[in-house]
Motif scaffolding. Sequence first.
Motif, PDB file in Angstrom:
ATOM      1  N   ALA A   1     -13.278   0.199   1.610  1.00 17.89           N
ATOM      2  CA  ALA A   1     -12.795   1.656   1.349  1.00 17.89           C
ATOM      3  C   ALA A   1     -14.288   2.511   1.473  1.00 17.89           C
ATOM      4  CB  ALA A   1     -12.342   1.890  -0.224  1.00 17.89           C
TER       5      ALA A   1
ATOM      6  N   ASP B   1     -12.317  -4.770  -1.885  1.00 16.81           N
ATOM      7  CA  ASP B   1     -11.506  -3.660  -1.736  1.00 16.81           C
ATOM      8  C   ASP B   1     -12.191  -2.458  -1.754  1.00 16.81           C
ATOM      9  OD1 ASP B   1      -9.332  -4.982  -1.322  1.00 16.81           O
ATOM     10  OD2 ASP B   1      -8.164  -4.745  -3.278  1.00 16.81           O
TER      11      ASP B   1
ATOM     12  N   VAL C   1      -8.647   2.546  -4.755  1.00 13.04           N
ATOM     13  CA  VAL C   1      -8.663   0.848  -5.070  1.00 13.04           C
ATOM     14  C   VAL C   1      -8.816   0.597  -6.412  1.00 13.04           C
ATOM     15  CG1 VAL C   1      -9.307   0.597  -2.442  1.00 13.04           C
ATOM     16  CG2 VAL C   1     -11.140   1.124  -4.329  1.00 13.04           C
TER      17      VAL C   1
ATOM     18  N   THR D   1      -3.457   5.673  -0.360  1.00  9.27           N
ATOM     19  CA  THR D   1      -4.372   6.717   0.437  1.00  9.27           C
ATOM     20  C   THR D   1      -3.459   8.032   0.439  1.00  9.27           C
ATOM     21  OG1 THR D   1      -4.760   4.883   1.919  1.00  9.27           O
ATOM     22  CG2 THR D   1      -5.103   6.925   3.121  1.00  9.27           C
TER      23      THR D   1
ATOM     24  N   THR E   1      -8.724   7.989  -1.279  1.00 10.17           N
ATOM     25  CA  THR E   1      -8.552   6.549  -1.310  1.00 10.17           C
ATOM     26  C   THR E   1      -8.572   5.912  -2.756  1.00 10.17           C
ATOM     27  OG1 THR E   1      -9.354   6.194   0.876  1.00 10.17           O
ATOM     28  CG2 THR E   1      -8.987   4.183  -0.087  1.00 10.17           C
TER      29      THR E   1
ATOM     30  N   GLU F   1       0.886  -1.171  -0.101  1.00 14.70           N
ATOM     31  CA  GLU F   1       0.056  -0.144  -0.086  1.00 14.70           C
ATOM     32  C   GLU F   1       0.925   1.306   0.043  1.00 14.70           C
ATOM     33  OE1 GLU F   1      -3.445   0.342   2.375  1.00 14.70           O
ATOM     34  OE2 GLU F   1      -4.131  -1.703   2.085  1.00 14.70           O
TER      35      GLU F   1
ATOM     36  N   ARG G   1      -3.883  -0.428  -2.449  1.00 18.42           N
ATOM     37  CA  ARG G   1      -4.576   0.718  -2.196  1.00 18.42           C
ATOM     38  C   ARG G   1      -3.616   1.838  -1.997  1.00 18.42           C
ATOM     39  NH1 ARG G   1      -8.899   1.944   2.507  1.00 18.42           N
ATOM     40  NH2 ARG G   1      -9.614  -0.102   2.121  1.00 18.42           N
TER      41      ARG G   1
END
Lengths: 425, 425
Positions: free
Chosen positions: B64, B60, B54, A52, B52, A16, A50
């Motif tokens: 999220a 996923d 994904v 973020t 975010t 991630e 992911r």
Amino acid sequence: MDLSDKMNSKRKGICEIITIGDELLIGQVVNTNASWMGEQLSLNGQHLQRITSVGDTKPDILDALREAVSRAEFVFITGGLGPTADDITKPVLCEFFGSQLVFNQEAFDQVKALFQRRGMEVSERNKTQAMLPSNCHPIKNENGTAPGMWFEHNNTTIISMPGVPFEMKAMFQNQVIPKVLSMVEHKTILHKTIMTNGIGESFLADNIKDWEQALPGNFKLAYLPQPGMVRLRLSGSGDHADELQHIMNKLVNSLIPLISEYVFGFDNASMEEVVGDLLKKSHKTVGTAESCTGGYLAHLFTSISGSSAYFKGSVIAYANEIKTNELNVNSSDIEQFGAVSKEVVEAMALGLKQKFDVDFALATSGIAGPDGGTTEKPVGTVWIALATPKGIISQKFQFGEHRGRNISRSALAALNMLRLTLRKF
Amino acid sequence: MDLSDKMNSKRKGICEIITIGDELLIGQVVNTNASWMGEQLSLNGQHLQRITSVGDTKPDILDALREAVSRAEFVFITGGLGPTADDITKPVLCEFFGSQLVFNQEAFDQVKALFQRRGMEVSERNKTQAMLPSNCHPIKNENGTAPGMWFEHNNTTIISMPGVPFEMKAMFQNQVIPKVLSMVEHKTILHKTIMTNGIGESFLADNIKDWEQALPGNFKLAYLPQPGMVRLRLSGSGDHADELQHIMNKLVNSLIPLISEYVFGFDNASMEEVVGDLLKKSHKTVGTAESCTGGYLAHLFTSISGSSAYFKGSVIAYANEIKTNELNVNSSDIEQFGAVSKEVVEAMALGLKQKFDVDFALATSGIAGPDGGTTEKPVGTVWIALATPKGIISQKFQFGEHRGRNISRSALAALNMLRLTLRKF
């Protein structure tokens, strides 16, 4: 994934990314770091699940970190490592790990060495950049003063890097990725990128449709368009490197004949590198006479280290008086045919070739926009000429409405014209 | 935030963005949607706390979504709404809300109308685009076939939009933002960006340390470095727009004198725009004589639309013979002092000024690297000269080791030299 998976000695490569910075949330900076890292991870066979982005706010960073660590084997963090007050990544990492900032001599020596190379003094503020969480291993920053940090925590690796792209990229490529790869399950992944110019994505796809449909299941083709070119990236994965390479070679060899007139290079070689290599090998020299490209073509040539071996120089003739005074263009031609015409662009190329005594001279004249278009010559109309030892060729192009892209597409088309000619010399 | 906060009739404007798509994770597409929405939210005084990204993977996306809904009042989702098999946002939303896909006549009528405008027939595949979760209100898509969806769920609003940028942007600006603003508390946020050149982040921070420490609690300063420049972004929030603007002006006015020699503009104006404006206003012309910048300086000038009003042209004198033949540099000076010297760079500027009959001529000569450095003149040594109607000035710079950055920093420094001089004309 279960904790039992994470306890295995070799990991699966679940990654991630956390990017930190208010500038990403208010849209002042586009998150190119994340997409670049995503591409690198993908090219190296790792799975990014992911991305973020959070601001420079302690609770938000802590939350993102806790969540990512609970899911992933590798967490890559960028941003918030500068020497200024809004950069809070380091104290937040200390709070997360329950560690403290301590002076790290190794990191300080690296900052000092960087300053010495630049002939500068280390300031007190730079000294604070060598204060690192006690539980980290510093990662050398070849291009800046903020070291990276490597943490191991409950079977997850957390890697914190600076947000400045060229600092992050060098660190990621040279130090982080090799170490990550040594920790994950082995799998061979091969990539071959075929660089094409002068054909759009959908036309390219039509040309290679049958070839693409016959690809083996462990091979994948990606179309990566950018202004003036489309990169084709063929990726294959398998257990046996030799066998994989053999199939890759066969696939590429059967692809090239289908699109040979558009392929200018491989593996992210730029057009200016390919052309520079051809000039170097043939011991020929080049110069440019530029109107609409305004120096960008010369810039592409000279962006290549060692280009002084073949690139002699240019006249940027933005004003018509420069075209006549410096490049010997007839002002009557400009009046009769307009500055954007076959006659004028050929005269520019011939004028430059003679004046600079070069083997090849490229000339450009066009309407980059957004203003200056007419019904007959709309924005995006570009003439390009190439004077060679054997004569002159020229071609008209019709690009789009966007000034920046018209400039870069014109320069690419000019380079490609020279490339196609050089192949015959 | 507490649930009690969320229960208030007017919300605070806590937003999150979820962008869906494998292409974002493997670096094939840069997430410009998220930064654009972030900018719009910020300009409208909303607080985006997280972005975010994904992949096209159900668990996923669900994770999220659950997390974002637990934290935010507004969740903006883009991507995964196309008619192809890998676009799974709609079924995932149904699973999340416990609802079902049902045919929505309103949405279908909009798709039909779009096709009619384009003179096309609606296909079966397009009909599936009017199948929407039963608990959503469709949002009209002015530019495409996938409608947006508006959901209200436990005091959080979830808005799903297509990933195609121009479809999403029209929908967001014309329909989503107005409705969001009607649901939130009013709050004013102001930003002011100060562009600086020629000083590093840490030295800048030292210069304005006291000023920064005295900032009111509702103001925040961010340092945004990029090669050759640092942007300073001052942000303030408050209830009264006039008062906030007044304080912002006062703060900026007290900041500028501390760093006046480095400030070249405001609010993301580029150096070439600022210099272009000064030239236009003073009705002066400019040309360049470039060695190490190799056309990049001319390119920066000509990247600005309308630059033909002040930029006449350049000689790119990469080879020494071009410096002597075209710019009238004494070959004995090149032998005695080297091409990278005060004498040669000044002669280049004077030669270009006379030849091109411009008011100002900038010249560059340096060692861009990575090769060509000596102990006396290491890589990164750059001389820049400016010939003006009143004489000539020149300055030596010591940049770094990276060719591309040396070229761009040289060009920026040259532009800045002209800017500082133009202020006095």
